[in-house]
Design a protein around this motif. Structure first.
Motif, PDB file in Angstrom:
ATOM      1  N   GLU A 242       1.099  57.883   6.082  1.00 22.52           N
ATOM      2  CA  GLU A 242       0.091  59.461   7.427  1.00 22.52           C
ATOM      3  C   GLU A 242      -0.747  59.819   7.628  1.00 22.52           C
ATOM      4  O   GLU A 242      -0.731  60.181   8.609  1.00 22.52           O
ATOM      5  CB  GLU A 242      -0.317  60.055   5.342  1.00 22.52           C
ATOM      6  N   ALA A 243      -0.844  58.197   8.427  1.00 20.06           N
ATOM      7  CA  ALA A 243      -1.303  57.879   8.928  1.00 20.06           C
ATOM      8  C   ALA A 243      -0.709  57.242  10.247  1.00 20.06           C
ATOM      9  O   ALA A 243      -1.698  55.533  10.748  1.00 20.06           O
ATOM     10  CB  ALA A 243      -2.636  57.452   9.148  1.00 20.06           C
ATOM     11  N   GLY A 248      -1.039  51.415  15.349  1.00 22.08           N
ATOM     12  CA  GLY A 248      -1.312  51.364  17.085  1.00 22.08           C
ATOM     13  C   GLY A 248      -2.726  50.440  17.176  1.00 22.08           C
ATOM     14  O   GLY A 248      -2.711  50.540  18.347  1.00 22.08           O
ATOM     15  N   THR A 249      -3.667  50.873  16.269  1.00 20.20           N
ATOM     16  CA  THR A 249      -4.562  49.730  16.055  1.00 20.20           C
ATOM     17  C   THR A 249      -4.558  48.580  16.777  1.00 20.20           C
ATOM     18  O   THR A 249      -5.654  48.201  18.066  1.00 20.20           O
ATOM     19  CB  THR A 249      -5.197  49.824  14.953  1.00 20.20           C
ATOM     20  N   VAL A 285     -17.939  50.086  22.935  1.00 21.01           N
ATOM     21  CA  VAL A 285     -17.312  51.631  23.050  1.00 21.01           C
ATOM     22  C   VAL A 285     -16.010  51.099  22.495  1.00 21.01           C
ATOM     23  O   VAL A 285     -16.012  52.543  22.208  1.00 21.01           O
ATOM     24  CB  VAL A 285     -17.846  52.194  23.958  1.00 21.01           C
ATOM     25  N   ALA A 286     -15.163  50.472  23.472  1.00 25.46           N
ATOM     26  CA  ALA A 286     -14.048  50.887  23.597  1.00 25.46           C
ATOM     27  C   ALA A 286     -13.484  49.885  22.158  1.00 25.46           C
ATOM     28  O   ALA A 286     -12.471  50.307  21.373  1.00 25.46           O
ATOM     29  CB  ALA A 286     -13.175  49.926  24.265  1.00 25.46           C
ATOM     30  N   ASP A 287     -13.684  48.545  21.864  1.00 30.74           N
ATOM     31  CA  ASP A 287     -13.193  47.944  19.926  1.00 30.74           C
ATOM     32  C   ASP A 287     -13.715  49.064  18.827  1.00 30.74           C
ATOM     33  O   ASP A 287     -13.278  49.490  18.143  1.00 30.74           O
ATOM     34  CB  ASP A 287     -14.004  46.650  20.027  1.00 30.74           C
ATOM     35  N   VAL A 288     -15.191  49.701  18.868  1.00 34.82           N
ATOM     36  CA  VAL A 288     -16.362  50.613  17.417  1.00 34.82           C
ATOM     37  C   VAL A 288     -14.595  51.488  17.813  1.00 34.82           C
ATOM     38  O   VAL A 288     -14.753  52.286  16.145  1.00 34.82           O
ATOM     39  CB  VAL A 288     -16.907  51.008  18.186  1.00 34.82           C
ATOM     40  N   ASP A 289     -13.962  52.084  18.831  1.00 35.21           N
ATOM     41  CA  ASP A 289     -13.334  52.610  19.566  1.00 35.21           C
ATOM     42  C   ASP A 289     -11.777  53.056  18.551  1.00 35.21           C
ATOM     43  O   ASP A 289     -11.002  53.760  17.860  1.00 35.21           O
ATOM     44  CB  ASP A 289     -13.446  54.634  20.514  1.00 35.21           C
ATOM     45  N   ALA A 290     -11.450  52.227  18.978  1.00 31.33           N
ATOM     46  CA  ALA A 290     -10.324  51.505  18.351  1.00 31.33           C
ATOM     47  C   ALA A 290     -10.064  51.510  17.247  1.00 31.33           C
ATOM     48  O   ALA A 290      -9.195  51.081  16.257  1.00 31.33           O
ATOM     49  CB  ALA A 290      -9.920  50.356  19.339  1.00 31.33           C
TER      50      ALA A 290
END
Length: 370
Positions: A242-243, A248-249, A285-290
């Motif tokens: 469903e996700a 794409g992570t 920041v980018a890694d935590v978000d991804a």
């Protein structure tokens, strides 16, 4: 246990009333209030070095690739080095619980098989169990200089399921020393093979601890809570359909760029520039978000996305707890924690709340020499 000691322990655990300061409380957050009482110069310094797993480049790895890193970490002069490995007492707990719960048996097989295999051999040689070996290590003061004593120390650490410290002691015994014959040839060959593995513990933590004359390497790893993990991961495996965001992570731009920087650093023969990148605020920041913010964007009906994030935070809280416990032995000293880069932002955040710790960012230590 003496009466005075018992009273002290109970007070520490909150079973006895502790007098509170009189007057109005100015700061409602207890940890912030405590932080105000610790001068900056007296804080325990904790540097969490985020790494990648060196086994990813093992075919191309050369020890010279981490020499500039080791020089900078040595200049920081930590009093103890902590690593991403399970501590002996936790392995022992898993060993005891594995007979009762299947999930603990699986964790033991996946994450502690080598510790147990080497440990059981050492226990048979010393005729000590894990608890007895741990007690013998508590009585050990400093680092012995005699090769024979180092051989015994190697076996004691193995028997206590503390393999990084065992390899540290083993690495101090000179090649060709008769003391090596104190350990059976088959076990000695296994120790040599483990010491030669391409891993951040063998390549960075052990050489650093040797340079600094440390007696041990602290193991501070932990798991997500096993029983909820089983349920959440089973549900998530079904709900992932469903996700599409989750699919794409692994291909997120931050991870593609990271791999390119890693390959460039390997080709150049120096991993320091890549490790600076992995420990930069922008990467965090980018890694935590991804990797993790995505679980708050998927809104799965069964809540397994939020469950997965909760378990990741749970694991990092427990790792931070182990580091905090370690800091009790080194008040006002310096601690280096070598850990997977995905953990670093969370460990920094949780440890940064503690009353007398100061988080040292690697960029201040790994900067270019002038």
């Amino acid at each position: 246990m003496g009466v005075a000691f018992r009273s002290m322990v109970l007070a520490a655990l909150g079973s006895l009333p502790i007098p509170l300061p009189a007057g109005p409380v100015e700061e409602p957050l207890p940890l912030v209030r405590l932080q105000h009482l610790v001068p900056e110069a007296e804080r325990t310094q904790v540097l969490v070095l985020g790494t990648f797993h060196l086994r990813e480049v093992q075919a191309r790895f050369q020890p010279a690739m981490v020499e500039s890193l080791l020089q900078r970490l040595e200049a920081f002069r930590p009093d103890v080095v902590a690593v991403e490995a399970l501590p002996g007492p936790h392995i022992h707990e898993l060993e005891l619980r594995s007979k009762a719960t299947p999930i603990h048996e699986v964790l033991l097989d996946q994450f502690a098989e080598a510790s147990l295999a080497l440990g059981h051999e050492a226990q048979a040689l010393l005729r000590l169990d894990m608890v007895q070996a741990s007690r013998a290590l508590v009585a050990q003061k400093g680092v012995p200089s005699e090769p024979a004593a180092l051989a015994t120390l190697t076996l004691q650490h193995l028997a206590a399921y503390e393999w990084p410290s065992a390899l540290l002691a083993w690495s101090r015994i000179p090649e060709g020393s008769p003391a090596r014959d104190r350990i059976p040839a088959a076990l000695a060959a296994k120790l040599d093979a483990y010491l030669a593995r391409v891993n951040e513990i063998q390549a960075v933590a052990i050489p650093l601890a040797r340079k600094l004359g440390h007696a041990r390497i602290a193991c501070v790893d932990e798991f997500e809570a096993p029983e909820p993990l089983e349920q959440v991961m089973a549900a998530l495996a079904v709900s992932r359909k469903e996700a599409p965001l989750l699919a794409g992570t692994a291909k997120a731009p931050v991870h593609r760029e990271s791999q390119e920087r890693r390959d460039a650093a390997v080709a150049a023969g120096d991993l320091l520039p890549y490790l600076r990148h992995l420990n930069s605020p922008a990467y965090a920041v980018a890694d935590v978000d991804a990797q993790w913010a995505v679980y708050l964007r998927t809104h799965l009906k069964d809540g397994s996305d939020r469950g997965r994030l909760a378990l990741w935070e749970n694991r990092n809280l427990k790792i931070a707890g182990r580091i905090r416990a370690l800091s009790a032995l080194y008040p006002g000293k310096r601690i280096v924690v070598i850990y997977g880069a995905a953990h670093k932002p969370f460990l920094d955040a949780f440890l940064g709340l503690c009353s007398d710790l100061r988080i040292v960012q690697p960029e201040a230590v790994l900067k270019e020499a002038r």
